[in-house]
Enzyme design. Sequence first.
Site, PDB file in Angstrom:
ATOM      1  N   ASP A 126      34.028  46.246  13.806  1.00 40.67           N
ATOM      2  CA  ASP A 126      35.160  45.763  13.008  1.00 40.67           C
ATOM      3  C   ASP A 126      36.428  46.470  13.494  1.00 40.67           C
ATOM      4  O   ASP A 126      36.422  47.694  13.677  1.00 40.67           O
ATOM      5  CB  ASP A 126      34.890  46.068  11.526  1.00 40.67           C
ATOM      6  CG  ASP A 126      35.838  45.354  10.582  1.00 40.67           C
ATOM      7  OD1 ASP A 126      35.354  44.627   9.719  1.00 40.67           O
ATOM      8  OD2 ASP A 126      37.071  45.544  10.706  1.00 40.67           O
ATOM      9  N   ILE A 127      37.500  45.712  13.711  1.00 41.42           N
ATOM     10  CA  ILE A 127      38.734  46.353  14.204  1.00 41.42           C
ATOM     11  C   ILE A 127      39.630  46.867  13.069  1.00 41.42           C
ATOM     12  O   ILE A 127      40.663  47.473  13.324  1.00 41.42           O
ATOM     13  CB  ILE A 127      39.591  45.465  15.136  1.00 41.42           C
ATOM     14  CG1 ILE A 127      39.916  44.122  14.500  1.00 41.42           C
ATOM     15  CG2 ILE A 127      38.940  45.313  16.509  1.00 41.42           C
ATOM     16  CD1 ILE A 127      41.115  43.452  15.155  1.00 41.42           C
ATOM     17  N   ASN A 145      30.952  38.940   1.787  1.00 44.62           N
ATOM     18  CA  ASN A 145      31.897  38.412   0.800  1.00 44.62           C
ATOM     19  C   ASN A 145      32.030  36.894   0.922  1.00 44.62           C
ATOM     20  O   ASN A 145      32.093  36.364   2.035  1.00 44.62           O
ATOM     21  CB  ASN A 145      33.279  39.047   1.017  1.00 44.62           C
ATOM     22  CG  ASN A 145      33.261  40.561   0.875  1.00 44.62           C
ATOM     23  OD1 ASN A 145      32.503  41.091   0.066  1.00 44.62           O
ATOM     24  ND2 ASN A 145      34.066  41.258   1.654  1.00 44.62           N
ATOM     25  N   HIS A 205      36.793  38.963  -2.228  1.00 40.57           N
ATOM     26  CA  HIS A 205      37.338  39.771  -1.133  1.00 40.57           C
ATOM     27  C   HIS A 205      37.119  39.205   0.265  1.00 40.57           C
ATOM     28  O   HIS A 205      37.196  39.922   1.251  1.00 40.57           O
ATOM     29  CB  HIS A 205      36.799  41.211  -1.201  1.00 40.57           C
ATOM     30  CG  HIS A 205      37.787  42.237  -0.740  1.00 40.57           C
ATOM     31  ND1 HIS A 205      38.087  42.424   0.599  1.00 40.57           N
ATOM     32  CD2 HIS A 205      38.558  43.097  -1.428  1.00 40.57           C
ATOM     33  CE1 HIS A 205      38.996  43.379   0.692  1.00 40.57           C
ATOM     34  NE2 HIS A 205      39.306  43.799  -0.523  1.00 40.57           N
ATOM     35  N   VAL A 244      38.322  37.484   3.474  1.00 42.48           N
ATOM     36  CA  VAL A 244      39.594  37.214   4.156  1.00 42.48           C
ATOM     37  C   VAL A 244      39.365  36.262   5.331  1.00 42.48           C
ATOM     38  O   VAL A 244      40.131  35.327   5.531  1.00 42.48           O
ATOM     39  CB  VAL A 244      40.247  38.535   4.642  1.00 42.48           C
ATOM     40  CG1 VAL A 244      41.482  38.252   5.490  1.00 42.48           C
ATOM     41  CG2 VAL A 244      40.599  39.423   3.445  1.00 42.48           C
ATOM     42  N   HIS A 303      30.277  36.456   7.524  1.00 40.12           N
ATOM     43  CA  HIS A 303      30.066  37.726   8.232  1.00 40.12           C
ATOM     44  C   HIS A 303      29.435  38.733   7.294  1.00 40.12           C
ATOM     45  O   HIS A 303      29.709  38.765   6.108  1.00 40.12           O
ATOM     46  CB  HIS A 303      31.370  38.262   8.819  1.00 40.12           C
ATOM     47  CG  HIS A 303      32.500  38.327   7.836  1.00 40.12           C
ATOM     48  ND1 HIS A 303      33.248  37.219   7.489  1.00 40.12           N
ATOM     49  CD2 HIS A 303      32.992  39.365   7.111  1.00 40.12           C
ATOM     50  CE1 HIS A 303      34.161  37.573   6.609  1.00 40.12           C
ATOM     51  NE2 HIS A 303      34.027  38.866   6.349  1.00 40.12           N
ATOM     52  N   PHE A 304      28.579  39.541   7.868  1.00 36.93           N
ATOM     53  CA  PHE A 304      27.933  40.632   7.141  1.00 36.93           C
ATOM     54  C   PHE A 304      28.522  41.941   7.642  1.00 36.93           C
ATOM     55  O   PHE A 304      28.519  42.203   8.847  1.00 36.93           O
ATOM     56  CB  PHE A 304      26.414  40.623   7.382  1.00 36.93           C
ATOM     57  CG  PHE A 304      25.696  39.548   6.636  1.00 36.93           C
ATOM     58  CD1 PHE A 304      25.871  38.213   6.962  1.00 36.93           C
ATOM     59  CD2 PHE A 304      24.845  39.868   5.589  1.00 36.93           C
ATOM     60  CE1 PHE A 304      25.213  37.208   6.258  1.00 36.93           C
ATOM     61  CE2 PHE A 304      24.176  38.874   4.878  1.00 36.93           C
ATOM     62  CZ  PHE A 304      24.363  37.545   5.203  1.00 36.93           C
ATOM     63  N   HIS A 305      29.030  42.726   6.716  1.00 39.68           N
ATOM     64  CA  HIS A 305      29.542  44.053   7.056  1.00 39.68           C
ATOM     65  C   HIS A 305      28.387  45.059   7.026  1.00 39.68           C
ATOM     66  O   HIS A 305      27.589  45.061   6.078  1.00 39.68           O
ATOM     67  CB  HIS A 305      30.547  44.533   6.008  1.00 39.68           C
ATOM     68  CG  HIS A 305      31.800  43.731   5.885  1.00 39.68           C
ATOM     69  ND1 HIS A 305      32.966  44.087   6.505  1.00 39.68           N
ATOM     70  CD2 HIS A 305      32.079  42.603   5.188  1.00 39.68           C
ATOM     71  CE1 HIS A 305      33.921  43.220   6.194  1.00 39.68           C
ATOM     72  NE2 HIS A 305      33.412  42.306   5.390  1.00 39.68           N
TER      73      HIS A 305
HETATM   74  P1  5GP Z   1      36.310  40.116   4.765  1.00 37.17           P
HETATM   75  O1  5GP Z   1      37.270  40.753   3.802  1.00 37.17           O
HETATM   76  O2  5GP Z   1      36.683  38.703   5.092  1.00 37.17           O
HETATM   77  O3  5GP Z   1      34.882  40.253   4.276  1.00 37.17           O
HETATM   78  O4  5GP Z   1      36.385  40.995   6.076  1.00 37.17           O
HETATM   79  C1  5GP Z   1      36.889  40.562   7.297  1.00 37.17           C
HETATM   80  C2  5GP Z   1      36.732  41.705   8.277  1.00 37.17           C
HETATM   81  O5  5GP Z   1      37.001  41.220   9.586  1.00 37.17           O
HETATM   82  C3  5GP Z   1      37.685  42.880   8.025  1.00 37.17           C
HETATM   83  O6  5GP Z   1      36.923  44.068   7.861  1.00 37.17           O
HETATM   84  C4  5GP Z   1      38.552  42.916   9.273  1.00 37.17           C
HETATM   85  O7  5GP Z   1      38.898  44.219   9.670  1.00 37.17           O
HETATM   86  C5  5GP Z   1      37.691  42.216  10.310  1.00 37.17           C
HETATM   87  N1  5GP Z   1      38.436  41.517  11.335  1.00 37.17           N
HETATM   88  C6  5GP Z   1      39.450  40.610  11.140  1.00 37.17           C
HETATM   89  N2  5GP Z   1      39.889  40.141  12.331  1.00 37.17           N
HETATM   90  C7  5GP Z   1      39.132  40.733  13.284  1.00 37.17           C
HETATM   91  C8  5GP Z   1      39.121  40.635  14.712  1.00 37.17           C
HETATM   92  O8  5GP Z   1      39.897  39.911  15.339  1.00 37.17           O
HETATM   93  N3  5GP Z   1      38.194  41.388  15.377  1.00 37.17           N
HETATM   94  C9  5GP Z   1      37.312  42.202  14.706  1.00 37.17           C
HETATM   95  N4  5GP Z   1      36.441  42.888  15.452  1.00 37.17           N
HETATM   96  N5  5GP Z   1      37.306  42.322  13.362  1.00 37.17           N
HETATM   97  C10 5GP Z   1      38.211  41.604  12.667  1.00 37.17           C
END
Ligand code: 5GP
Length: 144
Positions: free
Chosen positions: A39-40, A91, A97, A99, A104-106
């Site tokens: 994650d970036i 999410n 939450h 975005v 995606h799974f964190h």
């Molecule tokens: P969400 O809130 O949708 O569950 O999390 C989205 C995640 O994607 C965030 O933790 C964010 O840092 C990560 N993210 C967003 N854009 C990029 C990207 O271009 N590359 C990577 N590696 N992570 C991303």
Amino acid sequence: MSASTPTKHLASCIFCKIIAGEIPSFTLLSNDKVHAFMDIGPIAKNHALVIPKYHAPRFTDTPDEYAAEILPAAKKVAKAIGCDEYNILQNNGRNAHQVVDHVHFHIIPKESDSDDSGLGIGWPTQGLSMDQIKEEYEKVKSRM
Ligand code: 5GP
Ligand code: ZN
């Protein structure tokens, strides 16, 4: 991938672009169904993501062939992050939450309780009675 495996790509989606190699990622694992990468915008060191190679906004929209490959990949990543305490988070929807509208799974390491890295979780227990839980259960069960 078999001819019957569904595929879906959305040109404007940031994660579809990562899958297509149009934008780079620190790739941890990639096969025909899933992609795992760093994650970036990490909330802890070694925060990683696992995504299906199928564009769907919600987990419930993910075809089973792809969903089935998520957990083995998440397990592999969780073993590699070098922390035996971690959260796996997925999410769905803005109120929850989300975005990026590609499933995606964190995988989020939780180093210690004393620093503020990693996932902070509110756990607002609602104090429902057994009758109230049973009433909700009947409704959920009827939709299964
Ligand atoms: P969400 O809130 O949708 O569950 O999390 C989205 C995640 O994607 C965030 O933790 C964010 O840092 C990560 N993210 C967003 N854009 C990029 C990207 O271009 N590359 C990577 N590696 N992570 C991303
Ligand atoms: Zn996508």
